[in-house]
Scaffold this motif. Structure first.
Motif, PDB file in Angstrom:
ATOM      1  N   SER B 154      75.431  87.758  60.958  1.00 15.68           N
ATOM      2  CA  SER B 154      74.657  86.515  61.081  1.00 15.68           C
ATOM      3  C   SER B 154      74.481  85.863  59.708  1.00 15.68           C
ATOM      4  O   SER B 154      74.892  86.415  58.687  1.00 15.68           O
ATOM      5  CB  SER B 154      73.279  86.821  61.664  1.00 15.68           C
ATOM      6  OG  SER B 154      72.478  87.474  60.698  1.00 15.68           O
ATOM      7  N   THR B 168      70.416  82.257  65.180  1.00 18.86           N
ATOM      8  CA  THR B 168      71.548  82.146  66.112  1.00 18.86           C
ATOM      9  C   THR B 168      72.265  80.799  65.951  1.00 18.86           C
ATOM     10  O   THR B 168      73.500  80.740  65.902  1.00 18.86           O
ATOM     11  CB  THR B 168      71.044  82.296  67.561  1.00 18.86           C
ATOM     12  OG1 THR B 168      70.408  83.569  67.675  1.00 18.86           O
ATOM     13  CG2 THR B 168      72.178  82.198  68.559  1.00 18.86           C
ATOM     14  N   THR B 171      74.221  80.581  62.677  1.00 18.74           N
ATOM     15  CA  THR B 171      75.381  81.477  62.750  1.00 18.74           C
ATOM     16  C   THR B 171      76.479  80.825  63.589  1.00 18.74           C
ATOM     17  O   THR B 171      77.673  80.876  63.245  1.00 18.74           O
ATOM     18  CB  THR B 171      74.966  82.837  63.339  1.00 18.74           C
ATOM     19  OG1 THR B 171      73.986  83.419  62.480  1.00 18.74           O
ATOM     20  CG2 THR B 171      76.157  83.777  63.463  1.00 18.74           C
ATOM     21  N   ALA B 172      76.073  80.180  64.673  1.00 22.65           N
ATOM     22  CA  ALA B 172      77.060  79.491  65.513  1.00 22.65           C
ATOM     23  C   ALA B 172      77.714  78.340  64.756  1.00 22.65           C
ATOM     24  O   ALA B 172      78.928  78.125  64.850  1.00 22.65           O
ATOM     25  CB  ALA B 172      76.385  78.982  66.786  1.00 22.65           C
ATOM     26  N   ARG B 197      81.079  86.024  65.574  1.00 22.76           N
ATOM     27  CA  ARG B 197      81.267  86.005  67.023  1.00 22.76           C
ATOM     28  C   ARG B 197      80.584  87.218  67.655  1.00 22.76           C
ATOM     29  O   ARG B 197      79.867  87.103  68.659  1.00 22.76           O
ATOM     30  CB  ARG B 197      82.777  86.041  67.298  1.00 22.76           C
ATOM     31  CG  ARG B 197      83.155  85.824  68.718  1.00 22.76           C
ATOM     32  CD  ARG B 197      84.653  85.914  68.852  1.00 22.76           C
ATOM     33  NE  ARG B 197      85.033  87.190  69.423  1.00 22.76           N
ATOM     34  CZ  ARG B 197      86.099  87.362  70.186  1.00 22.76           C
ATOM     35  NH1 ARG B 197      86.901  86.351  70.430  1.00 22.76           N
ATOM     36  NH2 ARG B 197      86.379  88.535  70.691  1.00 22.76           N
ATOM     37  N   LEU B 200      76.799  86.833  67.762  1.00 26.42           N
ATOM     38  CA  LEU B 200      76.340  85.936  68.836  1.00 26.42           C
ATOM     39  C   LEU B 200      76.390  86.655  70.182  1.00 26.42           C
ATOM     40  O   LEU B 200      75.436  86.597  70.970  1.00 26.42           O
ATOM     41  CB  LEU B 200      77.200  84.671  68.892  1.00 26.42           C
ATOM     42  CG  LEU B 200      77.082  83.717  67.702  1.00 26.42           C
ATOM     43  CD1 LEU B 200      78.019  82.514  67.892  1.00 26.42           C
ATOM     44  CD2 LEU B 200      75.644  83.221  67.523  1.00 26.42           C
ATOM     45  N   ASN B 220      69.508  76.763  69.671  1.00 24.20           N
ATOM     46  CA  ASN B 220      70.333  77.942  69.398  1.00 24.20           C
ATOM     47  C   ASN B 220      71.375  78.141  70.482  1.00 24.20           C
ATOM     48  O   ASN B 220      72.553  78.353  70.214  1.00 24.20           O
ATOM     49  CB  ASN B 220      69.448  79.203  69.369  1.00 24.20           C
ATOM     50  CG  ASN B 220      68.706  79.360  68.048  1.00 24.20           C
ATOM     51  OD1 ASN B 220      69.115  78.797  67.039  1.00 24.20           O
ATOM     52  ND2 ASN B 220      67.629  80.121  68.061  1.00 24.20           N
ATOM     53  N   ALA B 224      75.434  77.763  70.149  1.00 19.01           N
ATOM     54  CA  ALA B 224      76.210  79.000  70.272  1.00 19.01           C
ATOM     55  C   ALA B 224      77.236  78.873  71.402  1.00 19.01           C
ATOM     56  O   ALA B 224      78.382  79.332  71.272  1.00 19.01           O
ATOM     57  CB  ALA B 224      75.273  80.183  70.542  1.00 19.01           C
ATOM     58  N   THR B 225      76.850  78.227  72.492  1.00 17.29           N
ATOM     59  CA  THR B 225      77.797  78.065  73.607  1.00 17.29           C
ATOM     60  C   THR B 225      78.961  77.162  73.194  1.00 17.29           C
ATOM     61  O   THR B 225      80.123  77.448  73.490  1.00 17.29           O
ATOM     62  CB  THR B 225      77.069  77.495  74.849  1.00 17.29           C
ATOM     63  OG1 THR B 225      75.904  78.291  75.107  1.00 17.29           O
ATOM     64  CG2 THR B 225      77.960  77.515  76.067  1.00 17.29           C
ATOM     65  N   ALA B 227      80.069  76.763  70.188  1.00 15.00           N
ATOM     66  CA  ALA B 227      80.900  77.506  69.222  1.00 15.00           C
ATOM     67  C   ALA B 227      81.821  78.495  69.940  1.00 15.00           C
ATOM     68  O   ALA B 227      83.011  78.608  69.608  1.00 15.00           O
ATOM     69  CB  ALA B 227      80.003  78.247  68.227  1.00 15.00           C
ATOM     70  N   LEU B 228      81.280  79.183  70.926  1.00 10.95           N
ATOM     71  CA  LEU B 228      82.115  80.175  71.624  1.00 10.95           C
ATOM     72  C   LEU B 228      83.163  79.505  72.525  1.00 10.95           C
ATOM     73  O   LEU B 228      84.266  80.030  72.703  1.00 10.95           O
ATOM     74  CB  LEU B 228      81.233  81.136  72.427  1.00 10.95           C
ATOM     75  CG  LEU B 228      80.412  82.074  71.527  1.00 10.95           C
ATOM     76  CD1 LEU B 228      79.407  82.878  72.344  1.00 10.95           C
ATOM     77  CD2 LEU B 228      81.320  83.030  70.741  1.00 10.95           C
TER      78      LEU B 228
END
Lengths: 167, 443
Positions: B154, B168, B171-172, B197, B200, B220, B224-225, B227-228
């Protein structure tokens, strides 16, 4: 400028070094925020480079530079719908420098300039600080000479009232 | 009539008096004014008053010293010419097909078209859009990010001027920066991205939510979604499918009846909604068609935030507690990615592009770039692209050039207190990376 028109990039560097001080001070006095000043000056030089092929050496070169600077400034103002304010960053810096003699007077003047409308302020800045004649200002702003004369008077009258009220 | 009355009759007008003081009259006019001033006390007083104003102005005439701008100007010129060359390399056929895709987007509602555009960015069958080499500034930014990553993968915003709850989210963002464009360019970047990754994924709770439960958790989670999903689109890694499915389900479960998303137990707002809508659109364009109805409902909510001039409000139309630029850029991205009427926000988007220059809001620049990834055919499109390029120049110039934080960005915009230096650096890198690709490409 002839070298620049021929695509000589080093000539652009020389023009920048020669005129950057005048442009930076022009934008600062027009009310640009500290972090905008360098960007506006750079933008003006980039516009000069784009204009190089159409340049006709009929007038003073600096007049062309101020025409381009005025456009860069107007574009920023039009887009951001900003109203001129005394630069918070400059004021913050001033609080540190306020013990230096003369700094108060300078800030007073800069604040007074921000009370003028853009169209009056540009005439004062070009005449008093950039040392352009009325005729040159008329060329830069694309205005009749009589309008420049009238705006200079109106600007000084407003500044006089501003200073009178504050004293 | 007295002699004084006679003199006053010929008193000098203010404009002429000021012109005289400024040396702007010809010799004959100047003599006339001088003679009158000798005789008229009232005009002398006027002249003295104006002289005092001019003297006061001149007392502040000392010029500030300017740093040498020549290197910056030439660098910007290089960047402009590189970009122009890159665009010129795109064949006319390619440009025509992009324009046709854009028209399809508008005419048909175009979910399918968006999907096909999205897939163009996959490794197999990649469309040959001209892309400039990665900027050294981006490499420096990613180097700083990799060096500041925690052992668990992170980034800790609290260490870098931000708030701990957004661990979070930042990090994303860092993961997005590390994998943007063509993906990691070095083993160091690749390892940092893999660690991010994993962090997360490990932080996804039973509900499907990434990160801790708190009022602003949807920031967050949405980031994060996104990014993934970007990572999935790049790698097609099947192990990401289930976490993304659960993440999408969580976004759908948190959607308010009106169609937007907000803080826990608070009204929906455009800022949080934009990230959720971006995630849903990306998901439905990939392998999660169940995201589409929620995305559509979200888009309708975003449309309801627009005022007559195309500006988006915060929690209702006309509501701009923090200015409209960032919100409008967010709304524009949603509506353009979602194939809605892209011209609906073009007026507001121009304002957003412009205000971004003075407010230096990195989020705003990011959403504006994302909006312009989708080709538009509205009036002012070229102006928008120029404004976006100008914003990227402003962002580029603010990168820290020396010292221990060289390569990063100061967290000095309106979101800096929340996300800190990691957020600012990731956003800076994303903006510069975005500038490498000609506008009008959905990726």
């Amino acid at each position: 400028m002839a070298r620049l028109a021929a695509g000589d990039r080093e000539a652009l560097g020389e023009i920048v070094r020669r005129h950057q001080g005048a442009l930076v001070n022009f934008f600062r006095r027009m009310g640009a925020r500290t972090h905008e000043v360098d960007d506006l000056a750079q933008e003006t030089f980039l516009r000069l480079y784009e204009y190089r092929a159409r340049y006709q050496p009929t007038g003073r070169f600096t007049n062309l530079l101020y025409v381009l600077a005025r456009h860069a400034w107007a574009d920023l103002g039009r887009k951001s719908l900003r109203t001129p304010v005394a630069d918070e960053e400059a004021i913050a810096a001033h609080s540190v420098e306020s013990r230096i003699a003369g700094a108060d007077a300078k800030l007073d003047v800069e604040q007074a300039l921000t009370t003028l409308s853009d169209k009056l302020r540009v005439v004062v800045v070009l005449n008093i600080y950039q040392h352009l004649t009325y005729a040159e200002i008329a060329e830069v702003l694309d205005l009749p000479l009589g309008t420049v004369k009238s705006r200079m008077f109106l600007a000084l009258r407003e500044l006089r009232e501003h200073f009178d009220v504050r004293e | 009539m007295s002699e004084n009355d006679e003199i006053r009759k010929s008193c000098i007008e203010g404009e002429t008096l000021v012109a005289y003081l400024r040396g702007e009259l010809d010799a004959s006019e100047s003599r006339h004014v001088g003679t009158h001033l000798d005789a008229c006390e009232a005009c002398r007083a006027e002249a003295r008053a104006f002289e005092a104003v001019v003297a006061r102005l001149e007392s502040a005439s000392e010029d500030a010293s300017a740093r040498d701008l020549s290197a910056d100007v030439l660098a910007r010129l290089d960047a402009k010419e590189d970009h122009a060359r890159a665009v010129a390399r795109v064949s006319w056929r390619m440009r025509a097909s992009l324009a046709a895709a854009a028209a399809l987007l508008v005419a048909a509602g175009a979910w399918v078209a968006l999907q096909s555009l999205s897939r163009e960015s996959r490794p197999v069958g990649t469309v040959p859009v001209a892309v400039a080499p990665r900027d050294e500034q981006v490499t420096q930014a990613l180097k700083w990010l990799a060096a500041s990553q925690e052992a668990d993968g992170s980034w800790d915003p609290a260490k870098w001027g931000g708030e701990p709850n957004y661990r979070t989210g930042v990090t994303a963002l860092a993961l997005m920066a590390l994998t943007a464009g063509d993906g990691p360019a070095s083993a160091e970047e690749s390892a940092a991205a893999a660690r991010a990754r994993n962090y997360l994924l490990a932080g996804q709770g039973k509900s499907g939510c990434f990160g801790p439960f708190f009022s602003q958790m949807l920031y967050n989670h949405g980031i994060a979604t996104v990014a993934l999903l970007a990572e999935f689109r790049r790698s097609r890694d099947a192990s990401l499918k289930e976490p993304i499915r659960r993440a999408v389900a969580f976004i759908r479960s948190e959607q308010q009846p009106g169609g937007g998303w907000g803080y826990v137990k608070a009204s929906a707002n455009t800022s949080i909604t934009a990230w959720q809508v971006e995630a849903l659109i990306l998901a439905s364009g990939a392998d999660w068609p169940e995201a589409k109805p929620a995305a559509d409902k979200g888009l309708a909510w975003v449309e309801s935030m627009l005022d007559g001039s195309g500006r988006a409000g915060y929690s209702r139309a006309g509501d701009y507690p923090y200015g409209s630029g960032g919100l409008t850029a967010m709304a524009a991205m949603c509506l353009r990615m979602g194939g809605r009427d892209v011209c609906l926000v073009s007026g507001g988007l121009e304002d957003a592009a412009a205000s971004g220059l003075s407010d230096s809001d990195y989020v705003q620049v990011y959403f504006l770039d994302q909006a312009l990834r989708v080709a538009g055919t509205c009036p002012g499109e070229e102006r928008l692209a120029r404004a976006a390029a100008q914003l990227r120049h402003v962002v580029a110039e603010r990168q820290v050039k020396a010292g221990p934080n060289s390569g990063s960005w100061e967290p000095c915009d309106r979101w800096g207190k929340a996300g800190g230096r990691v957020y600012a650096t990731a956003m800076g890198a994303l903006s510069l990376e975005s500038g490498r690709r000609p506008p009008g490409r959905a990726d």
